[in-house]
Motif scaffolding. Structure first.
Motif, PDB file in Angstrom:
ATOM      1  N   ALA A   1       4.013  -8.242 -25.385  1.00  0.00           N
ATOM      2  CA  ALA A   1       3.383  -6.915 -25.407  1.00  0.00           C
ATOM      3  C   ALA A   1       3.451  -6.308 -26.799  1.00  0.00           C
ATOM      4  O   ALA A   1       2.468  -5.732 -27.295  1.00  0.00           O
ATOM      5  CB  ALA A   1       4.060  -6.005 -24.387  1.00  0.00           C
ATOM      6  N   ASN A   2       4.608  -6.420 -27.459  1.00  0.00           N
ATOM      7  CA  ASN A   2       4.738  -5.893 -28.823  1.00  0.00           C
ATOM      8  C   ASN A   2       3.826  -6.628 -29.790  1.00  0.00           C
ATOM      9  O   ASN A   2       3.221  -6.021 -30.682  1.00  0.00           O
ATOM     10  CB  ASN A   2       6.193  -6.000 -29.291  1.00  0.00           C
ATOM     11  CG  ASN A   2       7.109  -5.058 -28.542  1.00  0.00           C
ATOM     12  OD1 ASN A   2       6.676  -4.017 -28.036  1.00  0.00           O
ATOM     13  ND2 ASN A   2       8.391  -5.407 -28.436  1.00  0.00           N
ATOM     14  N   ARG A   3       3.746  -7.941 -29.620  1.00  0.00           N
ATOM     15  CA  ARG A   3       2.872  -8.733 -30.487  1.00  0.00           C
ATOM     16  C   ARG A   3       1.410  -8.343 -30.307  1.00  0.00           C
ATOM     17  O   ARG A   3       0.661  -8.213 -31.281  1.00  0.00           O
ATOM     18  CB  ARG A   3       3.064 -10.221 -30.151  1.00  0.00           C
ATOM     19  CG  ARG A   3       2.237 -11.166 -30.986  1.00  0.00           C
ATOM     20  CD  ARG A   3       2.736 -11.263 -32.396  1.00  0.00           C
ATOM     21  NE  ARG A   3       1.927 -12.181 -33.167  1.00  0.00           N
ATOM     22  CZ  ARG A   3       2.073 -12.389 -34.463  1.00  0.00           C
ATOM     23  NH1 ARG A   3       3.000 -11.739 -35.129  1.00  0.00           N
ATOM     24  NH2 ARG A   3       1.301 -13.247 -35.099  1.00  0.00           N
ATOM     25  N   ALA A   4       1.022  -8.128 -29.051  1.00  0.00           N
ATOM     26  CA  ALA A   4      -0.357  -7.706 -28.785  1.00  0.00           C
ATOM     27  C   ALA A   4      -0.641  -6.360 -29.434  1.00  0.00           C
ATOM     28  O   ALA A   4      -1.705  -6.149 -30.030  1.00  0.00           O
ATOM     29  CB  ALA A   4      -0.601  -7.631 -27.274  1.00  0.00           C
ATOM     30  N   LEU A   5       0.322  -5.438 -29.341  1.00  0.00           N
ATOM     31  CA  LEU A   5       0.134  -4.120 -29.953  1.00  0.00           C
ATOM     32  C   LEU A   5       0.010  -4.230 -31.468  1.00  0.00           C
ATOM     33  O   LEU A   5      -0.825  -3.566 -32.085  1.00  0.00           O
ATOM     34  CB  LEU A   5       1.314  -3.225 -29.579  1.00  0.00           C
ATOM     35  CG  LEU A   5       1.247  -1.774 -30.073  1.00  0.00           C
ATOM     36  CD1 LEU A   5      -0.007  -1.084 -29.543  1.00  0.00           C
ATOM     37  CD2 LEU A   5       2.496  -1.024 -29.656  1.00  0.00           C
ATOM     38  N   GLU A   6       0.822  -5.087 -32.080  1.00  0.00           N
ATOM     39  CA  GLU A   6       0.738  -5.285 -33.534  1.00  0.00           C
ATOM     40  C   GLU A   6      -0.629  -5.824 -33.933  1.00  0.00           C
ATOM     41  O   GLU A   6      -1.230  -5.370 -34.920  1.00  0.00           O
ATOM     42  CB  GLU A   6       1.837  -6.248 -33.986  1.00  0.00           C
ATOM     43  CG  GLU A   6       3.245  -5.680 -33.908  1.00  0.00           C
ATOM     44  CD  GLU A   6       4.298  -6.737 -34.228  1.00  0.00           C
ATOM     45  OE1 GLU A   6       3.897  -7.859 -34.607  1.00  0.00           O
ATOM     46  OE2 GLU A   6       5.499  -6.444 -34.112  1.00  0.00           O
ATOM     47  N   GLU A   7      -1.138  -6.798 -33.182  1.00  0.00           N
ATOM     48  CA  GLU A   7      -2.421  -7.396 -33.545  1.00  0.00           C
ATOM     49  C   GLU A   7      -3.570  -6.415 -33.329  1.00  0.00           C
ATOM     50  O   GLU A   7      -4.535  -6.390 -34.099  1.00  0.00           O
ATOM     51  CB  GLU A   7      -2.639  -8.678 -32.739  1.00  0.00           C
ATOM     52  CG  GLU A   7      -1.658  -9.783 -33.111  1.00  0.00           C
ATOM     53  CD  GLU A   7      -2.085 -11.141 -32.579  1.00  0.00           C
ATOM     54  OE1 GLU A   7      -3.229 -11.265 -32.105  1.00  0.00           O
ATOM     55  OE2 GLU A   7      -1.274 -12.080 -32.654  1.00  0.00           O
ATOM     56  N   VAL A   8      -3.474  -5.593 -32.273  1.00  0.00           N
ATOM     57  CA  VAL A   8      -4.501  -4.580 -32.067  1.00  0.00           C
ATOM     58  C   VAL A   8      -4.497  -3.588 -33.221  1.00  0.00           C
ATOM     59  O   VAL A   8      -5.552  -3.219 -33.757  1.00  0.00           O
ATOM     60  CB  VAL A   8      -4.291  -3.862 -30.722  1.00  0.00           C
ATOM     61  CG1 VAL A   8      -5.167  -2.610 -30.639  1.00  0.00           C
ATOM     62  CG2 VAL A   8      -4.612  -4.797 -29.565  1.00  0.00           C
ATOM     63  N   ARG A   9      -3.319  -3.156 -33.639  1.00  0.00           N
ATOM     64  CA  ARG A   9      -3.235  -2.215 -34.765  1.00  0.00           C
ATOM     65  C   ARG A   9      -3.763  -2.841 -36.046  1.00  0.00           C
ATOM     66  O   ARG A   9      -4.461  -2.182 -36.832  1.00  0.00           O
ATOM     67  CB  ARG A   9      -1.785  -1.782 -34.958  1.00  0.00           C
ATOM     68  CG  ARG A   9      -1.290  -0.809 -33.891  1.00  0.00           C
ATOM     69  CD  ARG A   9       0.192  -0.551 -34.029  1.00  0.00           C
ATOM     70  NE  ARG A   9       0.650   0.470 -33.090  1.00  0.00           N
ATOM     71  CZ  ARG A   9       1.925   0.749 -32.834  1.00  0.00           C
ATOM     72  NH1 ARG A   9       2.884   0.065 -33.467  1.00  0.00           N
ATOM     73  NH2 ARG A   9       2.245   1.689 -31.983  1.00  0.00           N
ATOM     74  N   ALA A  10      -3.455  -4.106 -36.262  1.00  0.00           N
ATOM     75  CA  ALA A  10      -3.941  -4.790 -37.468  1.00  0.00           C
ATOM     76  C   ALA A  10      -5.456  -4.899 -37.446  1.00  0.00           C
ATOM     77  O   ALA A  10      -6.123  -4.709 -38.469  1.00  0.00           O
ATOM     78  CB  ALA A  10      -3.311  -6.178 -37.568  1.00  0.00           C
ATOM     79  N   SER A  11      -6.021  -5.178 -36.287  1.00  0.00           N
ATOM     80  CA  SER A  11      -7.471  -5.293 -36.177  1.00  0.00           C
ATOM     81  C   SER A  11      -8.139  -3.952 -36.428  1.00  0.00           C
ATOM     82  O   SER A  11      -9.169  -3.856 -37.104  1.00  0.00           O
ATOM     83  CB  SER A  11      -7.860  -5.816 -34.789  1.00  0.00           C
ATOM     84  OG  SER A  11      -7.366  -7.123 -34.597  1.00  0.00           O
ATOM     85  N   VAL A  12      -7.555  -2.878 -35.899  1.00  0.00           N
ATOM     86  CA  VAL A  12      -8.130  -1.546 -36.110  1.00  0.00           C
ATOM     87  C   VAL A  12      -8.055  -1.161 -37.580  1.00  0.00           C
ATOM     88  O   VAL A  12      -8.990  -0.560 -38.134  1.00  0.00           O
ATOM     89  CB  VAL A  12      -7.404  -0.511 -35.233  1.00  0.00           C
ATOM     90  CG1 VAL A  12      -7.825   0.901 -35.602  1.00  0.00           C
ATOM     91  CG2 VAL A  12      -7.682  -0.784 -33.759  1.00  0.00           C
ATOM     92  N   ARG A  13      -6.956  -1.512 -38.252  1.00  0.00           N
ATOM     93  CA  ARG A  13      -6.825  -1.183 -39.680  1.00  0.00           C
ATOM     94  C   ARG A  13      -7.796  -1.964 -40.536  1.00  0.00           C
ATOM     95  O   ARG A  13      -8.397  -1.437 -41.463  1.00  0.00           O
ATOM     96  CB  ARG A  13      -5.392  -1.455 -40.156  1.00  0.00           C
ATOM     97  CG  ARG A  13      -4.366  -0.441 -39.723  1.00  0.00           C
ATOM     98  CD  ARG A  13      -3.079  -0.603 -40.528  1.00  0.00           C
ATOM     99  NE  ARG A  13      -2.548  -1.955 -40.415  1.00  0.00           N
ATOM    100  CZ  ARG A  13      -1.646  -2.324 -39.511  1.00  0.00           C
ATOM    101  NH1 ARG A  13      -1.203  -1.441 -38.634  1.00  0.00           N
ATOM    102  NH2 ARG A  13      -1.210  -3.569 -39.470  1.00  0.00           N
ATOM    103  N   ALA A  14      -7.960  -3.224 -40.206  1.00  0.00           N
ATOM    104  CA  ALA A  14      -8.728  -4.099 -41.091  1.00  0.00           C
ATOM    105  C   ALA A  14     -10.194  -4.136 -40.697  1.00  0.00           C
ATOM    106  O   ALA A  14     -11.067  -3.716 -41.440  1.00  0.00           O
ATOM    107  CB  ALA A  14      -8.147  -5.508 -41.073  1.00  0.00           C
ATOM    108  N   LEU A  15     -10.462  -4.623 -39.502  1.00  0.00           N
ATOM    109  CA  LEU A  15     -11.840  -4.894 -39.078  1.00  0.00           C
ATOM    110  C   LEU A  15     -12.612  -5.553 -40.206  1.00  0.00           C
ATOM    111  O   LEU A  15     -13.762  -5.221 -40.497  1.00  0.00           O
ATOM    112  CB  LEU A  15     -12.548  -3.605 -38.642  1.00  0.00           C
ATOM    113  CG  LEU A  15     -12.204  -3.102 -37.243  1.00  0.00           C
ATOM    114  CD1 LEU A  15     -12.953  -1.813 -36.946  1.00  0.00           C
ATOM    115  CD2 LEU A  15     -12.502  -4.135 -36.180  1.00  0.00           C
ATOM    116  N   GLY A  16     -11.954  -6.476 -40.882  1.00  0.00           N
ATOM    117  CA  GLY A  16     -12.561  -7.128 -42.029  1.00  0.00           C
ATOM    118  C   GLY A  16     -12.538  -8.616 -41.871  1.00  0.00           C
ATOM    119  O   GLY A  16     -12.476  -9.142 -40.758  1.00  0.00           O
ATOM    120  N   PRO A  17     -12.609  -9.367 -42.981  1.00  0.00           N
ATOM    121  CA  PRO A  17     -12.627 -10.823 -42.919  1.00  0.00           C
ATOM    122  C   PRO A  17     -11.397 -11.363 -42.208  1.00  0.00           C
ATOM    123  O   PRO A  17     -10.309 -10.821 -42.307  1.00  0.00           O
ATOM    124  CB  PRO A  17     -12.643 -11.243 -44.405  1.00  0.00           C
ATOM    125  CG  PRO A  17     -13.146 -10.049 -45.129  1.00  0.00           C
ATOM    126  CD  PRO A  17     -12.696  -8.857 -44.348  1.00  0.00           C
TER     127      PRO A  17
END
Length: 361
Positions: free
Chosen positions: A221-237
């Motif tokens: 669950a924590n890992r999923a939250l980290e990846e969601v936050r990273a995707s929202v921050r980046a939304l890049g390559p």
């Protein structure tokens, strides 16, 4: 079709009006013919300046009548230049063939008018010069119309191409986001479900194993939250989201999926090089499918790096796919690997499944 050069008619009307008024001023002075000349030119400008809800042919015919009327009341003779508008506007209204035919017809009418009303005109330099200049004006008007039409068509094609590129880009981005959601969040939710099922089953029989399963679910669950936050921050390559240290990341992944009667082995050799994210997503998809669907007791994950590229293999001793169609995860994985220039090979039988992924440098 819409006229791409709307200012040409207005320019000619203005020039002819100025010339006619100047001729009247230096001649006998303004009279009723001058007033009619001015009114008729104004009517032509109004006819060209509005989008009339009548057939194009009717507008064209009315314009031709008004041009003839202007020529009839024009003492200066300058209004003859306005007849180049007939082939020019006919080109837009009816097409190239009609425009050329109208141009030839206008030249022929001028020759006929000279023949009827000007004896021996062909021997008089001023009339021959007028005819040649008018013919040249018709040719230039047709060339201008052709260039304007081709430019408009090229602009329309460009706009259509840009719109298509935008649609394809949007579709590609939607597919990329769908792959990311499935491969990242979808994987972790599946892992959480597996670990919670394990915790529920072993709650009474093995409290320690049940607690460990809950801990693993919390990690997912924590890992999923980290990846969601990273995707929202980046939304890049995708390269910006590549995991640092694939071996360590895969070890964590294996540790938190193992258990519940399953044993997962990990073997990594060679020097890590990109594309790490492609390999990580392939490992996620292969391990998740093996844990969730195959009923396997032994699952193996191997990664090999060499000078040509990277090779990943996930094997299990489960019951195979059983003829089931590939889901969105495998379809997305094939697309992800294809974009990286690699290949995916999936083989399944009742003795197990083998997923091989090869990605070149």
């Amino acid at each position: 079709m819409p006229r791409p050069v709307p200012w040409m008619s207005a320019l000619l009307y203005g020039v002819v009006l100025a010339g006619g008024l100047h001729h009247a001023a230096i001649g006998p002075g303004p009279d009723a013919r001058t007033a009619a000349f001015t009114v008729l030119l104004g009517a032509l400008a109004v006819l060209d300046g509005r989008g009339w809800r009548i057939p194009e042919g009717a507008v064209f015919a009315l314009r031709a009548v008004l041009l003839c009327a202007v020529a009839a009341v024009d003492d200066s003779g300058l209004s003859r230049v306005l007849f180049v508008l007939i082939p020019f506007l006919g080109y837009f209204a009816f097409g190239p063939a009609a425009g050329i035919a109208l141009g030839a017809g206008c030249v022929a009418l001028l020759v006929g008018a000279f023949t009827l009303w000007v004896p021996d005109w062909e021997m008089r330099a001023e009339y021959v010069s007028d005819l040649l200049m008018f013919a040249l004006g018709v040719v230039l008007a047709l060339v201008t119309a052709a260039v304007a039409v081709r430019e408009q068509q090229a602009r329309d094609r460009l706009e259509s191409t840009l719109a298509q590129v935008a649609r394809l880009s949007a579709a590609g981005e939607r597919n990329r986001l769908a792959r990311e959601i499935h491969d990242s969040l979808g994987h972790h939710l599946t892992a959480i479900g597996i670990q919670l099922e394990k915790a529920e089953v072993f709650a009474a029989l093995d409290p320690a194993g049940s607690a460990q399963a809950v801990s693993h679910a919390r990690w997912s669950a924590n890992r999923a939250l980290e990846e969601v936050r990273a995707s929202v921050r980046a939304l890049g390559p995708e390269a910006e989201s590549e995991p640092a240290g694939l071996s360590r990341t895969l070890a964590d992944l294996v540790q938190h999926l193992e258990g519940g009667g399953r044993r997962i082995s990990l073997d990594v050799s060679g020097t890590e090089r990109r594309p790490l994210l492609v390999l990580y997503r392939a490992a996620q998809e292969g391990l998740t499918n093996a844990c969730r669907h195959s009923g396997a007791a032994e699952i193996g994950l191997t990664v090999r790096y060499d000078d040509q590229g990277a090779r990943l293999c996930v094997t299990d001793d489960g019951g195979g796919l059983g003829g089931a169609a590939e889901g969105f995860g495998l379809t997305g994985l094939r697309e992800r690997v294809r974009l990286a220039g690699g290949t995916v090979d999936l083989r399944s039988s009742d003795r197990g499944t083998v997923l091989r992924v090869e990605v070149p440098w």
